[in-house]
Design an enzyme around this catalytic site. Structure first.
Site, mmCIF file in Angstrom:
data_model
loop_
_atom_site.group_PDB
_atom_site.id
_atom_site.type_symbol
_atom_site.label_atom_id
_atom_site.label_comp_id
_atom_site.label_asym_id
_atom_site.label_seq_id
_atom_site.Cartn_x
_atom_site.Cartn_y
_atom_site.Cartn_z
ATOM 1 N N ASP A 144 44.226 8.037 75.427
ATOM 2 C CA ASP A 144 43.627 9.657 74.452
ATOM 3 C C ASP A 144 42.246 9.840 74.284
ATOM 4 O O ASP A 144 42.135 10.831 73.937
ATOM 5 C CB ASP A 144 44.018 8.638 72.914
ATOM 6 C CG ASP A 144 45.758 9.016 72.868
ATOM 7 O OD1 ASP A 144 46.065 9.348 73.928
ATOM 8 O OD2 ASP A 144 46.013 8.437 72.249
ATOM 9 N N LYS A 187 43.399 12.036 65.704
ATOM 10 C CA LYS A 187 44.356 13.275 66.648
ATOM 11 C C LYS A 187 45.923 13.028 65.905
ATOM 12 O O LYS A 187 46.678 11.814 65.665
ATOM 13 C CB LYS A 187 44.409 12.743 67.969
ATOM 14 C CG LYS A 187 44.756 11.791 68.794
ATOM 15 C CD LYS A 187 46.589 11.655 68.715
ATOM 16 C CE LYS A 187 46.944 10.539 69.283
ATOM 17 N NZ LYS A 187 48.291 10.294 69.517
HETATM 18 P P1 ATP Z 1 47.165 2.886 70.816
HETATM 19 O O1 ATP Z 1 47.895 3.723 70.893
HETATM 20 O O2 ATP Z 1 46.136 2.646 71.741
HETATM 21 O O3 ATP Z 1 47.576 1.501 70.834
HETATM 22 P P2 ATP Z 1 46.578 3.575 68.536
HETATM 23 O O4 ATP Z 1 45.734 5.799 67.732
HETATM 24 O O5 ATP Z 1 48.026 4.018 68.189
HETATM 25 O O6 ATP Z 1 46.587 3.755 69.950
HETATM 26 P P3 ATP Z 1 44.287 2.120 67.523
HETATM 27 O O7 ATP Z 1 43.579 2.390 66.233
HETATM 28 O O8 ATP Z 1 43.058 2.536 68.598
HETATM 29 O O9 ATP Z 1 46.065 2.929 67.772
HETATM 30 O O10 ATP Z 1 44.525 0.698 67.773
HETATM 31 C C1 ATP Z 1 44.787 -0.181 68.749
HETATM 32 C C2 ATP Z 1 44.474 -1.459 68.757
HETATM 33 O O11 ATP Z 1 42.641 -1.572 69.781
HETATM 34 C C3 ATP Z 1 44.819 -2.720 67.700
HETATM 35 O O12 ATP Z 1 44.874 -3.813 68.688
HETATM 36 C C4 ATP Z 1 42.703 -2.776 67.617
HETATM 37 O O13 ATP Z 1 42.821 -3.930 67.239
HETATM 38 C C5 ATP Z 1 42.047 -2.548 68.739
HETATM 39 N N1 ATP Z 1 40.922 -1.451 68.722
HETATM 40 C C6 ATP Z 1 39.954 -1.616 69.475
HETATM 41 N N2 ATP Z 1 38.737 -0.781 69.115
HETATM 42 C C7 ATP Z 1 39.326 -0.424 67.865
HETATM 43 C C8 ATP Z 1 38.350 0.754 67.247
HETATM 44 N N3 ATP Z 1 37.696 1.047 67.371
HETATM 45 N N4 ATP Z 1 39.108 0.842 66.373
HETATM 46 C C9 ATP Z 1 40.155 0.560 65.875
HETATM 47 N N5 ATP Z 1 41.727 -0.058 66.807
HETATM 48 C C10 ATP Z 1 40.015 -0.569 67.903
#
Ligand code: ATP
Length: 312
Positions: free
Chosen positions: A144, A14
């Site tokens: 989210d 997203k």
């Molecule tokens: P956020 O704002 O929640 O950090 P983001 O989109 O920036 O979201 P994500 O890629 O969702 O970041 O990952 C954030 C954290 O969640 C990382 O530390 C990762 O290790 C953990 N994590 C848990 N599940 C997943 C997944 N299915 N895919 C990627 N990362 C994950």
């Protein structure tokens, strides 16, 4: 995967076309106001039921946890619990994740994977849950997650659980540029809170989007903003550099997604977006993707075996 029945489901990234962080709530979280949009950069999940009890996740990307820290595992556990099924009895759940969305990048990859898991298990277990029911199961997993049940576009408020459909009319391409370093969401919120004494009210243009439930890309491009942008761009040189290069390559607007560190530019057509991708892709360490700013609603199809992730 050794499972009896498997479905395949794509989990899109997203972007936040608008992200306003409003007042801090008594529970410590902030109220949000965000126009969110999925884009066609997708993880791929194969979800199967197995005769062996337990939840097992495999992922092709080292560094992504595959235990209870992964939102997929937590989503599967939440579904089983709400469905009244025991994790220690069959059917078990086996999931294979092909990771393409950069991690900790403001692109909601983990949240999208979690929503996809809820949708897949709803189908596989024949639960017949409504979208509202799936929102209620997925909201505790992260702010989210409920949005992805409303893909491709929605207005997201409060802690993320108040989602309403929004149609964004017209079409655009986006170029996503990840500078190769993560920004921790919690840290970004701390910086935001430390740097401000009051919360700016929502503009009339944003109120109009909320009221109409529909907005054209031309209009949204003119009002795009992200409260993290003003805080994080001055402290991370690469972010400003990416924004300038995207604008120079013909973007209508360039903005941080979520709490970063991915920056995206909005482009009128594919050719200009691909040209920008080639130009920004020359910088070592930056991961650059040019994709349509849309996706279909998340849904699963009969599975088969996972295909290997493409190289690059
Ligand atoms: P956020 O704002 O929640 O950090 P983001 O989109 O920036 O979201 P994500 O890629 O969702 O970041 O990952 C954030 C954290 O969640 C990382 O530390 C990762 O290790 C953990 N994590 C848990 N599940 C997943 C997944 N299915 N895919 C990627 N990362 C994950």
């Amino acid at each position: 995967m050794g499972s009896d029945r498997t479905v395949r489901i794509n989990a899109p990234a997203k972007i936040n076309l608008v992200l306003r962080v409003l007042d801090r709530r008594p529970d410590g979280y902030h109220n949000l106001w965000s126009v969110m949009q999925t884009v066609r950069l997708e993880d791929e999940l194969y979800v199967g039921l197995s005769a062996r009890a337990g939840i097992r996740l495999q992922c092709d990307e080292a560094g992504v946890p595959t235990d209870g820290r992964n939102l997929i595992v937590r989503a599967a556990a939440a579904v089983l619990a709400r469905a009244g099924r025991s994790e220690s009895r069959p059917p078990g759940v086996e999931i294979h994740l092909i990771k393409r969305i950069p991690v900790s990048a403001g692109l909601g990859g983990g949240s999208s994977d979690a929503a996809a898991t809820v949708i897949a298990l709803n189908a596989l277990l024949g639960l017949g849950w409504s979208r509202d029911m799936m929102v209620s199961v997925s909201a505790p997993l992260g702010s989210d997650v409920p949005f992805f049940l409303f893909a491709p576009s929605a207005l997201v408020r409060d802690r993320g659980e108040a989602v309403t459909s929004l149609s964004v009319t017209g079409a655009r391409w986006v170029v996503l540029v990840n500078p190769g370093f993560p920004i921790e969401t919690r840290w970004a919120y701390e910086q935001l809170s430390a740097g401000r004494t009051s919360v700016r009210p929502l503009s009339d243009a944003l109120r109009r989007i909320e009221r109409d439930g529909s907005v054209a890309w031309e209009q949204v491009v003119a009002v795009m903003e992200n409260d993290f942008d003003a805080v994080l761009v001055p402290t991370h040189d690469a972010l400003g550099q990416i924004k300038r290069q995207l604008m120079a390559a013909g973007a209508e607007v360039a903005l941080l997604s979520g709490s970063g560190a991915t920056v995206f530019g909005v482009f009128r057509d594919e050719a200009t977006a691909l040209h920008a991708q080639a130009a920004l892709g020359k910088t070592e360490g930056w991961r650059v993707f040019a994709v349509p700013a849309s996706s279909v609603p998340l849904s699963c199809e009969a599975g088969g075996a996972p295909r290997p992730a493409p190289v690059g």
